[in-house]
Design an enzyme around this catalytic site. Structure first.
Site, mmCIF file in Angstrom:
data_model
loop_
_atom_site.group_PDB
_atom_site.id
_atom_site.type_symbol
_atom_site.label_atom_id
_atom_site.label_comp_id
_atom_site.label_asym_id
_atom_site.label_seq_id
_atom_site.Cartn_x
_atom_site.Cartn_y
_atom_site.Cartn_z
ATOM 1 N N CYS A 37 0.808 -1.210 0.000
ATOM 2 C CA CYS A 37 0.000 0.000 0.000
ATOM 3 C C CYS A 37 0.842 1.261 0.000
ATOM 4 O O CYS A 37 2.066 1.225 0.023
ATOM 5 C CB CYS A 37 -0.873 0.029 1.264
ATOM 6 S SG CYS A 37 -1.127 -1.553 2.055
ATOM 7 N N ARG A 67 -0.277 3.806 -5.899
ATOM 8 C CA ARG A 67 0.259 2.758 -5.023
ATOM 9 C C ARG A 67 -0.827 1.772 -4.611
ATOM 10 O O ARG A 67 -0.548 0.782 -3.923
ATOM 11 C CB ARG A 67 0.900 3.369 -3.777
ATOM 12 C CG ARG A 67 2.066 4.294 -4.071
ATOM 13 C CD ARG A 67 2.776 4.709 -2.806
ATOM 14 N NE ARG A 67 3.646 3.662 -2.320
ATOM 15 C CZ ARG A 67 4.941 3.553 -2.609
ATOM 16 N NH1 ARG A 67 5.515 4.435 -3.412
ATOM 17 N NH2 ARG A 67 5.661 2.568 -2.119
ATOM 18 N N PHE A 248 -3.280 -1.869 -1.848
ATOM 19 C CA PHE A 248 -3.158 -2.664 -3.080
ATOM 20 C C PHE A 248 -3.231 -4.118 -2.643
ATOM 21 O O PHE A 248 -2.292 -4.657 -2.089
ATOM 22 C CB PHE A 248 -1.831 -2.375 -3.780
ATOM 23 C CG PHE A 248 -1.733 -2.949 -5.178
ATOM 24 C CD1 PHE A 248 -2.147 -4.242 -5.470
ATOM 25 C CD2 PHE A 248 -1.210 -2.193 -6.207
ATOM 26 C CE1 PHE A 248 -2.048 -4.770 -6.745
ATOM 27 C CE2 PHE A 248 -1.104 -2.706 -7.505
ATOM 28 C CZ PHE A 248 -1.531 -3.988 -7.765
ATOM 29 N N ASN A 268 1.759 -0.749 5.723
ATOM 30 C CA ASN A 268 2.177 -1.001 4.342
ATOM 31 C C ASN A 268 3.247 -2.071 4.406
ATOM 32 O O ASN A 268 4.378 -1.805 4.799
ATOM 33 C CB ASN A 268 2.737 0.283 3.712
ATOM 34 C CG ASN A 268 3.400 0.012 2.377
ATOM 35 O OD1 ASN A 268 3.191 -1.021 1.768
ATOM 36 N ND2 ASN A 268 4.206 0.955 1.918
ATOM 37 N N GLY A 269 2.894 -3.298 4.045
ATOM 38 C CA GLY A 269 3.903 -4.348 4.123
ATOM 39 C C GLY A 269 3.282 -5.725 4.185
ATOM 40 O O GLY A 269 2.114 -5.923 3.874
ATOM 41 N N GLU A 932 19.616 -13.406 -17.715
ATOM 42 C CA GLU A 932 19.958 -12.158 -17.023
ATOM 43 C C GLU A 932 21.373 -11.653 -17.305
ATOM 44 O O GLU A 932 21.936 -10.905 -16.512
ATOM 45 C CB GLU A 932 19.764 -12.326 -15.513
ATOM 46 C CG GLU A 932 20.632 -13.380 -14.843
ATOM 47 C CD GLU A 932 20.497 -13.355 -13.321
ATOM 48 O OE1 GLU A 932 20.630 -12.286 -12.719
ATOM 49 O OE2 GLU A 932 20.246 -14.422 -12.752
ATOM 50 N N GLN A 998 13.178 -18.184 -9.754
ATOM 51 C CA GLN A 998 13.667 -19.228 -10.655
ATOM 52 C C GLN A 998 13.340 -20.582 -10.042
ATOM 53 O O GLN A 998 13.530 -20.792 -8.840
ATOM 54 C CB GLN A 998 15.178 -19.077 -10.849
ATOM 55 C CG GLN A 998 15.803 -20.082 -11.787
ATOM 56 C CD GLN A 998 17.286 -19.799 -12.013
ATOM 57 O OE1 GLN A 998 17.750 -18.692 -11.800
ATOM 58 N NE2 GLN A 998 18.024 -20.804 -12.431
ATOM 59 N N LYS A 1001 15.809 -22.357 -7.702
ATOM 60 C CA LYS A 1001 16.243 -21.680 -6.467
ATOM 61 C C LYS A 1001 15.378 -20.452 -6.203
ATOM 62 O O LYS A 1001 15.874 -19.337 -6.150
ATOM 63 C CB LYS A 1001 17.718 -21.293 -6.565
ATOM 64 C CG LYS A 1001 18.103 -20.609 -7.878
ATOM 65 C CD LYS A 1001 19.588 -20.337 -7.944
ATOM 66 C CE LYS A 1001 19.964 -19.823 -9.333
ATOM 67 N NZ LYS A 1001 21.393 -19.619 -9.503
ATOM 68 N N GLN A 1007 24.000 -16.827 -9.453
ATOM 69 C CA GLN A 1007 25.434 -16.835 -9.190
ATOM 70 C C GLN A 1007 26.164 -17.341 -10.430
ATOM 71 O O GLN A 1007 25.751 -18.278 -11.083
ATOM 72 C CB GLN A 1007 25.774 -17.703 -7.976
ATOM 73 C CG GLN A 1007 25.223 -19.109 -8.005
ATOM 74 C CD GLN A 1007 25.327 -19.795 -6.646
ATOM 75 O OE1 GLN A 1007 24.573 -19.509 -5.741
ATOM 76 N NE2 GLN A 1007 26.255 -20.716 -6.512
ATOM 77 N N CYS A 1166 23.745 -30.783 -25.398
ATOM 78 C CA CYS A 1166 24.058 -31.061 -23.994
ATOM 79 C C CYS A 1166 23.963 -32.560 -23.716
ATOM 80 O O CYS A 1166 23.039 -33.237 -24.170
ATOM 81 C CB CYS A 1166 23.090 -30.298 -23.095
ATOM 82 S SG CYS A 1166 23.147 -30.753 -21.359
ATOM 83 N N CYS A 1172 27.834 -27.916 -14.948
ATOM 84 C CA CYS A 1172 27.743 -26.550 -15.481
ATOM 85 C C CYS A 1172 28.471 -25.548 -14.598
ATOM 86 O O CYS A 1172 29.095 -24.601 -15.085
ATOM 87 C CB CYS A 1172 26.288 -26.126 -15.596
ATOM 88 S SG CYS A 1172 25.221 -27.296 -16.430
ATOM 89 N N CYS A 1177 32.203 -27.934 -18.953
ATOM 90 C CA CYS A 1177 31.275 -28.683 -19.798
ATOM 91 C C CYS A 1177 32.033 -29.313 -20.970
ATOM 92 O O CYS A 1177 32.663 -28.605 -21.760
ATOM 93 C CB CYS A 1177 30.178 -27.758 -20.320
ATOM 94 S SG CYS A 1177 29.057 -28.555 -21.483
#
Length: 1546
Positions: A37, A67, A248, A268-269, A932, A998, A1001, A1007, A1166, A1172, A1177
């Site tokens: 919020c 918000r 929200f 808010n949280g 990424e 992901q 993980k 990493q 592969c 990996c 590899c």
């Protein structure tokens, strides 16, 4: 037709109820109600009531509309409201019955009520009866004046009847006594109504019940609140303060009571530890009873204090209310419930009383942990506090007009700049208060020191507190190798557990890293025996609350646990300071004996006889529960549940420790005695971080893993280990160090598990049950894990007893010299089934290399005839149509458009693999995903220089190219590391993906090992070659739903044509999260399964986090349909898709697009070597080593062939079903059923009804007509770009200057202009100069993605995310000239500014908030002060800070240079020195660099402090610190030797 549909729905509902009897859904409200919020307050510091204060609060509320959220009708707000003083002037002028009482009469109170529309008069009658019984005079009942016509449709339908009850307490009472009477009276009313048989009693709600304050709120948008409640705009409505809140919610079903403010707080949280907080608060109800033994009848009306049916904010409010009514002040209540991270706070060296206060209360009250900005009032004080990690923005302003303004954003109320006395922010854990009685504003340390000085906490602690002194580990093996192997086998150890987990932790002091995800069956589907832990999946934070960083921000985290001997939270005294502090929950046998010696304890054996057959386990659990109760009766404070001595009792079995601790924990809660005892588990069946997390999460205070330590000792004493150490193959360590390494690895892993859920303290994780169960039946859950969700049923207690017996059977088959390798981690013949097995890979390689349909059929058969591995393997298709000819089915090309590759980064993959994937997907009209790691701009162009051999000079490393190929990834990912996220990157995307989590993980960052960071990879990522890259968890600018909405807004700004997708991972509650994401304006939602691949991840994360996509997808699809949000988004799924049948099943469950990760890599070459993360590899797929990349066998054609096969197989399945297109079957779960012919080895109680009983989707299918790319509407950038002279300046590289007014609702200003330039010129090609001068308070993400040629100047202030993703140009922010304060001491920009910047310059004349320049890789910045975590993860650029800083500076900084002016030598204590060294400016080159940038800063800002520094340069230079990462230690600016060498060469 309508009648038939109703019957279908009723039948479906009954079926769902019957089907789900074996499943457990926990506390559904805790996963269905999430919110975030905008919040704040405005107050007159002289406590003078006025209507102007109320009006300005409503204006502020409207300024934070962005918000908040709206329902499916886009009109019903998620909620807004205000808390004010009671407007007695208004009420007295309107009603003579009220006017006859003096305005100073404190015994008059008002209750603001929401009454159900049905039977409203009956509720009033109950209230009148209770008031009469309690001898309270009812003055009048007022109908609150409202205008219902302004409500949205959903809000109107659910609107309650709203009344105010005025009453007089006819007693001469103190203020505290009056508050207590009103509290008890309200609770009695609520409890009486809840005990009635009225049909809608759950809709009765008391907004406020006070003699000082009143709450007006509802399911309305900000602008509508004052129109709906006519009182608010009435000139007689006066108050000296107003708290305001805009909600929200991720759930759009209107619930008026969930609007805020609550009765005392506006929040808010998100409280991440809620279930644990509720469990422990229930146990504290007995403390209240103990304090008032003679008032049991009245006190019983208070219970339950908290309620799992209510939201986290409502429960936090109830806990605050309890403390207030127990004599706590509001500031003390919030200090206890939401404590700051006091243990690593340098500033507290001057406030020992505060440290003592926190140390005293830590054992008595676990923190309500999670991101939070909480505003609060009790009518006497109004204030605000921030969570310990500063994960919510909070700005404040104090003016000469006697106003204190605190808000989630700056600029929500227009304040003349010449009246500003101070502009600041709340940092992590900080607080601000206005005492309305004293008419005084107090700030953080002053508030807390005052509270902490009221009791002699230090004296109490010195006299009573004990700290457990940890003992050295045993120095020898205590059992033989034969007995060790036998115990390991019985307790479920495999060879992998010992060699890959325990031994690696003993050697490296950290968890083992692995790769490629989990491709084994779920524990409940496996034919192999599994530990109980394997049926539990760790939950994690995504979207509604952030994961936090256990590596770089561990200063806010703690593993300390407490054994509290006599404490009562509600009655602070010396006796409550009698507790034992455990710095770690991991105990060795010596530690345990030490603990037993200092506290009354009893040991309860969990060993039992199997004489009673499969009922033996149930009988044994009952026994230990009864034994625990008896132990408490006998005065024991510590219960040790122990499976020790099994080797001496070979005829006995053991209760799995997780079952034991869960059963005892919940049994004691049900018997109201849990608060009297602490549980320690002494067990052989605990060795991984996940095991510890489960035991602590279900109630254990500490764990003694005696067999894991014994295994470590045997490993160290093994001659082979000693030989390896002597030869340097293993790092040398002593036996004690090896055991300490193991312990450290567990502790570090526990921090990671806490952090992925956004929890900082182990005491808050304790008993919080933050797991989802996959494969246990309701009888087990209700007995041992009450409140935990188990959606698919599974093993009963009797079946679990059989599972335990299976481990005993292994001992008779066991090779006495070695444990069995069960193959749970790595594939091995005869071990656990792996989907990605050699047979599958070989068949696929043969098929795709020659487009051989026979070989593909072999591949497909290998997968479709596999043993049950995933939930979809238990389903069968039951079509309602006859088969059709294949030529009637949509063509392959239409199906191919729905395919995507997973987000695999360049860096994790080799350049060859990454580009091959992109080229292949572009050929077939599908989409590849950049991952990424950024992308080379060369790839954005079509490849036109291809020779007859299919090669290109520009892409000489690739084979099999064709004219017209392009290596541009259609989907560009924006992840937490922001590697390579530049304007040019973003505008060259067909789609933009925000990676929240992901599959392998979730809740963690990425990493990339340093050996994979080649010069080429480093150039794309803006970092240093050879330096390991760790992406932070996703919390810097996506730490709540409204912040995710802001990032989506940012991306729609810079590239309005690209749909924005949000990647989530399956877990319980993902439907609610997805509803929020849809409302946040996302275009696509991707649901990933737990079995997703990864280049590198902790092994425990791969195995134990996240859920199956089948559950996630169906939950998302269902919730979006129910909330009428489905048509707003397209749904994509990924995670282990490998065949056409997978596509069909995923489509039937609601998916419209389909992602492929690991299998696409296999198709390009592969071989599943699963190394990996080592950069080794063997076929060049996942390595940066040149010689290995040269072996890469892949060509685009192979991947094209694979997807052609999948599409053709999908068509064949559609034809068999009688359907012509995927569109026709999407969401048709009525066409799939659970296959009763599939018999599982472990149980017959799997129930997939939660996946299959969905809203009927065969008829109304308009939700399939997706809206397309959402728009931000008309924005300020559009106005600017519409100017002909701006267009001329861009098109012809000219210079132009503009002057523009800006307000806080103008967000991401400049980004669309930057995108326009980037699309035409790239990052660096524009040669003109756009000078844009803004005046006012800028909204979030001001000048985001700024680009070369844009000079943006702001005279005013800005909010969060200034310069986010900046790549070039200049940003200058200065306060107005007439602001008559020390400008350098004012906060001028918000949190997380310059995040992910890769170039350009930022000059800000003032201070920044938290997380300044996180992941900066090239920008130059000067500011005059900053908050915590400055320069975190920085990899390049220069940052100069001319004033005070917060803590944890330069955490994880691996590149760039930071200069800090330090007048009082406070900086060294605030640094994180893990990756940098600190030194003075020791070279001329460094001094020259520093001076030049400061001069440039002066030229732009006229900073008086900077001028003073340069005017006294010789005196000032020695006060600068220079922070130098290792990668920058060999340049002239930092290294005197290098500077001299360069000078000599010149």
């Amino acid at each position: 037709m309508q009648k038939n549909m109703e019957n279908d729905l009723i039948t479906k509902s009954i079926k769902r109820t019957i089907d789900q009897l074996g499943n457990s859904y926990g506390n559904t409200s805790l996963i269905k109600e999430r919110d975030a919020c905008g919040v704040g307050f405005i107050a007159d510091t002289n406590n003078k009531p006025s209507h102007r204060v109320v009006i300005r609060a409503l204006e502020a509320l409207s300024s934070m509309e962005h918000r908040g959220g709206c329902g499916a009708d886009r009109d019903s707000g998620d909620g807004s409201g205000v808390t004010t003083q009671i407007p007695w002037k208004l009420f007295r002028n309107q009603d003579p019955r009220i006017a006859k009482y003096s305005i100073d009469d404190k015994s008059i109170a008002v209750g603001m009520l929401f009454l159900p529309k049905n039977d409203a008069t009956k509720y009033i009658e109950i209230i009148k009866w209770i008031l009469e019984e309690e001898k309270v005079h009812l003055i009048t009942i007022r109908d609150v004046p409202i205008i219902s016509e302004v409500l949205g449709k959903q809000a109107y339908i659910n609107q309650p009847i709203i009344k105010q009850v005025f009453l007089k307490i006819d007693k001469n009472l103190s203020e505290q006594q009056l508050d207590n009477v009103l509290f008890l009276l309200r609770k009695k009313i609520e409890k009486s109504i809840s005990n009635t048989s009225l049909s809608s009693e759950k809709d009765f709600y008391v907004c406020s019940f006070s003699n000082k304050i009143i709450v007006y709120k509802g399911m309305v948008r900000s602008a509508v609140l004052g129109q709906f409640y006519q009182d608010l705009y009435h000139p007689d409505y006066e108050s000296s303060f107003a708290i305001y809140h805009r909600r929200f919610s991720t759930n759009t079903m209107p619930k008026w009571p969930l609007a805020q403010p609550m009765r005392f707080i506006a929040h808010n949280g998100e409280i991440n530890t809620l279930l644990g907080n509720l469990n422990w608060m229930r146990t504290r109800e007995n403390l209240v009873k103990e304090l008032y033994p003679n008032d049991r009848d009245k006190i019983n009306n208070l219970f339950p204090i908290v309620n799992s049916e209510n939201s986290d904010s409502a429960n936090l409010d109830s806990s605050v209310e309890l403390l207030l009514n127990s004599g706590f002040s509001p500031e003390k209540s919030l200090m206890v419930l939401i404590p700051e991270a006091y243990e690593n706070q340098p500033a507290l060296q001057y406030y020992p009383n505060i440290i003592n206060f926190y140390n005293y209360y830590a054992p008595l009250q676990e923190a309500w942990d999670g991101p939070a900005l909480v505003t609060f009032t009790d009518g006497y004080k109004v204030g605000a506090t921030l969570d310990r990690n500063g994960l919510r923005p909070a700005r404040y302003c104090i003016t000469s007009e006697n106003l204190l303004i605190v808000s989630s954003e700056a600029g929500v109320i227009e304040v003349p700049s010449d009246t500003v006395m101070k502009k600041g922010r709340l940092g992590p854990g900080q607080m601000i208060i206005l005492d309305l009685v004293e008419k005084q504003v107090y700030e953080n340390w002053e508030i807390k020191d005052k509270v902490a000085s009221k009791k002699p906490y230090q004296e109490w602690l010195l006299n009573n507190r004990k700290v457990l002194h940890y003992q050295d580990h045993p120095d020898h093996n205590t059992i033989s190798i034969t007995d060790l192997l036998k115990l390991q086998t019985i307790f479920g150890y495999s060879l992998e557990d010992v060699e890959l987990v325990i031994e690696q932790m003993a050697h490296q002091a950290k968890e083992p890293t692995f790769c490629m995800g989990d491709d084994t069956p779920l524990a409940v589907l496996s034919e192999r025996p599994h530990l109980i832990y394997d049926y539990f999946k760790q939950r994690f934070a995504q979207v509604t609350n952030p994961a936090i960083d256990p590596i770089r921000e561990k200063l806010v985290m703690s593993l300390a646990m407490y054994i509290n001997i006599k404490g009562n939270l509600l009655n602070p005294n010396e006796e409550s300071a009698e507790f034992i502090k455990l710095d770690s929950p991991v105990l060795n046998t010596n530690d345990l004996q030490n603990l037993i010696s200092i506290v009354n304890s009893t040991k309860i054996s969990t060993l039992f006889s199997l004489d009673n057959g499969h009922k033996s386990l149930s009988i044994a659990i009952d026994k230990i529960c009864n034994d625990s109760k008896e132990a408490i009766t006998n005065g024991n404070k510590l219960i040790i549940l122990s499976d020790l001595n099994l080797i001496k009792n070979t005829n006995l079995a053991f209760i799995p420790p997780l079952l034991a601790v869960g059963a005892v924990h919940h049994y004691l809660i049900r018997n109201d005695i849990r608060h009297k005892v602490f549980i320690i588990v002494e067990t052989a069946q605990c060795w991984s971080t996940h095991h510890f997390a489960c035991l602590i999460g279900y109630g254990a205070t500490a764990v003694c893993p005696y067999l894991a330590f014994e295994t470590t000792r045997h490993w160290w004493n093994n001659p082979k280990t000693q030989s390896f150490m002597q030869r340097g193959k293993l790092i040398e360590c002593s036996l004690n160090e090896a055991q300490e390494n193991y312990k450290k690895a567990i502790e570090t892993g526990l921090l990671k598990i806490l952090s992925k859920m956004g929890i900082s303290l182990l005491t808050s994780y304790h008993g919080a049950q933050i797991f989802e169960i996959l494969g246990l039946n309701s009888d087990v859950v209700n007995l041992c894990f009450s409140g935990t969700t188990s959606r698919i049923g599974g093993l009963t207690l009797e079946e679990l007893c059989r599972e335990i017996s299976n481990f005993y059977l292994l001992t008779s088959k066991e090779n006495k010299n070695k444990l069995t390798n069960l193959g749970f981690v790595q594939y091995r013949p005869g071990g656990e089934y792996h989907i990605n097995n050699p047979d599958m890979s070989k068949a696929l390689h043969k098929a795709v290399r020659s487009y051989d349909k026979k070989e593909y059929k072999i591949y497909s058969d290998v997968l479709t005839k596999r043993p049950p591995t995933a939930l979809r393997d238990l389903l069968k298709i039951e079509s309602d149509r006859q088969p059709i000819a294949l030529n009637e089915v949509e063509p392959v090309i239409e199906i191919l458009k729905r395919f995507c590759t997973g987000g695999m980064s360049l860096g994790a993959l080799s350049r060859e693999t990454h580009e091959t994937l992109a080229i292949a997907m572009n050929r077939i009209g599908a989409k590849s995903n950049s991952g990424e790691g950024g992308e080379d701009p060369l790839r954005f162009l079509t490849i036109e220089d291809i020779n007859s051999e299919g090669q290109s000079a520009k892409f000489s490393h690739l084979k099999g190219l064709k004219n017209g190929d392009t290596a541009n990834s259609a989907i560009k990912q924006i992840a937490s590391g922001r590697f390579g996220v530049t304007p040019e990157y973003l505008v060259n995307a067909s789609q933009l993906e925000i990676k929240i989590a992901q599959g392998a993980k979730p809740g963690e960052g990425g990493q990339l090992p340093g050996k994979k960071v080649s010069p080429y990879i480093a150039s794309l990522r803006g970092c240093k070659p050879g330096v390991t890259l760790i992406s932070p968890p996703p919390h810097h600018d996506i730490y709540s739903i409204e912040d995710l909405a802001q990032l989506i807004f940012d991306l729609h700004q810079i590239n309005p044509k690209a749909p924005v997708s949000v990647k989530l991972v399956g877990e319980v509650g993902i439907g609610t999260i997805a509803a929020g994401v849809a409302k946040a304006n996302a275009d696509i939602i991707q649901i990933s399964g737990h079995d997703g691949g990864t280049g590198a991840s902790p092994l425990s994360s791969i195995k134990h986090a996240g859920g199956p996509w089948e559950l996630g997808l169906t939950e998302v699809h269902q919730v979006l349909l129910e909330n009428q949000l489905r048509e707003r988004v397209l749904l994509r799924v990924d995670g282990g898709l490998r065949t056409g049948l997978d596509i069909i099943l995923a489509a039937l469950m609601g998916a419209e697009e389909f992602g492929f990760g690991t299998v696409a890599m296999i198709a390009t070459g592969c071989i599943m070597a699963r190394i990996c993360h080592t950069n080794s590899c063997p076929v060049g797929v996942a390595t940066q080593r040149k010689e290995l990349r040269a072996r890469y066998p892949g060509v685009p054609e192979a991947l094209v062939n694979f997807f052609m096969f999948i599409a053709e197989e999908t068509r064949e399945n559609l034809a068999e079903m009688g359907y012509k297109s995927l569109d026709e079957i999407i969401g048709r779960t009525d066409l799939i059923q659970q296959d009763d012919n599939i018999k599982l080895a472990k149980t017959k109680n799997i129930n997939l009804s939660s996946m299959l009983n969905m809203p009927i989707a065969s008829k109304r299918r308009e939700w399939l007509n997706s809206i397309g790319v959402h728009t931000n509407g008309l924005v300020l950038d559009d106005d600017i770009l519409s100017s002909k002279d701006i267009q001329l300046a861009i098109n012809e590289n000219k210079e132009i200057e503009k002057h523009i007014r800006i307000v806080n609702t103008d967000r991401t200003v400049g980004a669309r202009i930057a995108g326009h330039i980037a699309l035409k010129y790239g990052n660096l090609g524009y040669l003109g100069n756009l000078k844009l001068n803004f005046y006012g308070s800028a909204g979030q993400s001001f000048a985001a993605f700024n680009i070369k040629g844009m000079a943006i100047r702001l005279i005013g202030e800005a909010n969060d995310y200034v310069g986010k993703g900046m790549n070039g140009g200049k940003i200058v922010i200065v306060p107005p000239e007439d602001m008559n304060v020390e400008k350098e001491k004012q906060v001028i920009i918000g949190n997380t500014c310059l995040y992910g910047a890769s170039g350009g310059t930022l000059f800000a004349l003032g201070q920044a908030g938290e997380r300044f320049a996180v992941r900066n890789s090239g920008a130059v910045a000067v500011i005059e002060g900053s908050g915590d975590h400055t320069c975190e993860y920085m990899t390049g650029g220069i940052v100069i800070i001319l004033g005070n800083t917060g803590r944890n500076i330069a955490a994880g900084m691996t590149g760039g240079i930071t200069y800090i002016f330090d007048a009082d030598d406070s900086v060294p204590s605030r640094l994180n020195k893990e990756t940098i060294k600190i030194q003075r400016v020791i070279t001329k080159a460094g001094a020259k660099q520093l001076k030049k940038i400061i001069q440039d800063y002066i030229d732009e800002t006229a900073s008086s402090k900077a001028i003073s520094i340069l005017n006294t340069w010789e005196h000032s230079l020695p006060k600068f610190w220079q922070l130098v990462p290792a990668a920058e230690d060999d340049i002239p600016e930092t290294n005197l030797f290098v500077e001299n060498k360069v000078s000599a060469s010149v």
